[in-house]
Design a protein around this motif. Structure first.
Motif, PDB file in Angstrom:
ATOM      1  N   LYS A  11     -31.152 -19.885  -5.245  1.00  7.29           N
ATOM      2  CA  LYS A  11     -29.950 -19.570  -6.021  1.00  7.29           C
ATOM      3  C   LYS A  11     -29.479 -20.793  -6.808  1.00  7.29           C
ATOM      4  O   LYS A  11     -29.248 -21.853  -6.235  1.00  7.29           O
ATOM      5  CB  LYS A  11     -28.841 -19.111  -5.082  1.00  7.29           C
ATOM      6  N   GLY A  12     -29.357 -20.613  -8.138  1.00  4.25           N
ATOM      7  CA  GLY A  12     -28.836 -21.669  -8.991  1.00  4.25           C
ATOM      8  C   GLY A  12     -29.778 -22.835  -9.225  1.00  4.25           C
ATOM      9  O   GLY A  12     -29.390 -23.815  -9.856  1.00  4.25           O
ATOM     10  N   GLN A  13     -31.003 -22.733  -8.752  1.00  4.65           N
ATOM     11  CA  GLN A  13     -31.976 -23.816  -8.932  1.00  4.65           C
ATOM     12  C   GLN A  13     -32.328 -23.951 -10.415  1.00  4.65           C
ATOM     13  O   GLN A  13     -32.280 -22.987 -11.166  1.00  4.65           O
ATOM     14  CB  GLN A  13     -33.221 -23.511  -8.103  1.00  4.65           C
ATOM     15  N   ASN A  14     -32.728 -25.121 -10.845  1.00  9.85           N
ATOM     16  CA  ASN A  14     -33.123 -25.377 -12.219  1.00  9.85           C
ATOM     17  C   ASN A  14     -34.318 -24.497 -12.603  1.00  9.85           C
ATOM     18  O   ASN A  14     -35.324 -24.464 -11.883  1.00  9.85           O
ATOM     19  CB  ASN A  14     -33.468 -26.858 -12.387  1.00  9.85           C
ATOM     20  N   TYR A  31     -33.310 -16.476 -10.689  1.00 15.67           N
ATOM     21  CA  TYR A  31     -32.717 -17.343  -9.666  1.00 15.67           C
ATOM     22  C   TYR A  31     -31.847 -18.431 -10.279  1.00 15.67           C
ATOM     23  O   TYR A  31     -30.813 -18.793  -9.714  1.00 15.67           O
ATOM     24  CB  TYR A  31     -33.793 -17.940  -8.753  1.00 15.67           C
ATOM     25  N   SER A  73     -30.059 -18.104 -12.861  1.00 14.81           N
ATOM     26  CA  SER A  73     -28.832 -17.476 -13.354  1.00 14.81           C
ATOM     27  C   SER A  73     -27.795 -17.230 -12.256  1.00 14.81           C
ATOM     28  O   SER A  73     -26.627 -17.022 -12.553  1.00 14.81           O
ATOM     29  CB  SER A  73     -29.148 -16.141 -14.039  1.00 14.81           C
ATOM     30  N   LEU A  74     -28.224 -17.264 -11.000  1.00 12.95           N
ATOM     31  CA  LEU A  74     -27.311 -17.007  -9.892  1.00 12.95           C
ATOM     32  C   LEU A  74     -26.418 -18.215  -9.660  1.00 12.95           C
ATOM     33  O   LEU A  74     -26.895 -19.337  -9.555  1.00 12.95           O
ATOM     34  CB  LEU A  74     -28.084 -16.686  -8.613  1.00 12.95           C
ATOM     35  N   LYS A  75     -25.134 -17.971  -9.596  1.00 13.37           N
ATOM     36  CA  LYS A  75     -24.190 -19.088  -9.395  1.00 13.37           C
ATOM     37  C   LYS A  75     -23.367 -18.863  -8.157  1.00 13.37           C
ATOM     38  O   LYS A  75     -23.108 -17.843  -7.705  1.00 13.37           O
ATOM     39  CB  LYS A  75     -23.265 -19.250 -10.601  1.00 13.37           C
TER      40      LYS A  75
END
Length: 103
Positions: free
Chosen positions: A53-56, A99, A101-103
């Motif tokens: 989640k939120g990874q580059n 992934y 895009s998940l914040k």
């Protein structure tokens, strides 16, 4: 002439970024198999497995491709190598976009 060359280089650079961007909705659909270990929301459910989640986005792309090319071999790499082998380059870009895009 120099200005044309610089403009062309910048334009191509901008276009390549948008071409490489993945489709978030397609990535979400393709990520179902990832959820078994990395969680439905990208938060790993198994201790020791990384959160996605939120990874580059580019990091995820390069990591998955490294597993696919068997360049990553430590730990449970065999599991990821098998999963990555089933993904096309477009699938990898889409999953990474999802992934990221998940914040």
């Amino acid at each position: 002439m120099k200005k044309v060359a610089i403009g062309l280089a910048l334009g191509l650079g901008l276009m390549s970024g948008s071409v490489m961007a993945g489709d978030i909705a397609a990535g979400q659909a393709k990520s179902a198999i990832c959820a078994a270990c990395h969680g439905a929301d990208g938060i790993a459910v198994i201790p020791g497995y990384p959160h996605l989640k939120g990874q580059n986005e580019q990091y995820l792309v390069s990591s998955i491709k490294a597993y696919k090319n068997k360049e990553r071999t430590g730990g449970l790499a065999v599991v990821m190598q098998a999963q990555a082998a089933m993904l096309s380059d477009a699938d990898i870009a889409n999953v990474a976009a999802y992934y990221a895009s998940l914040k």
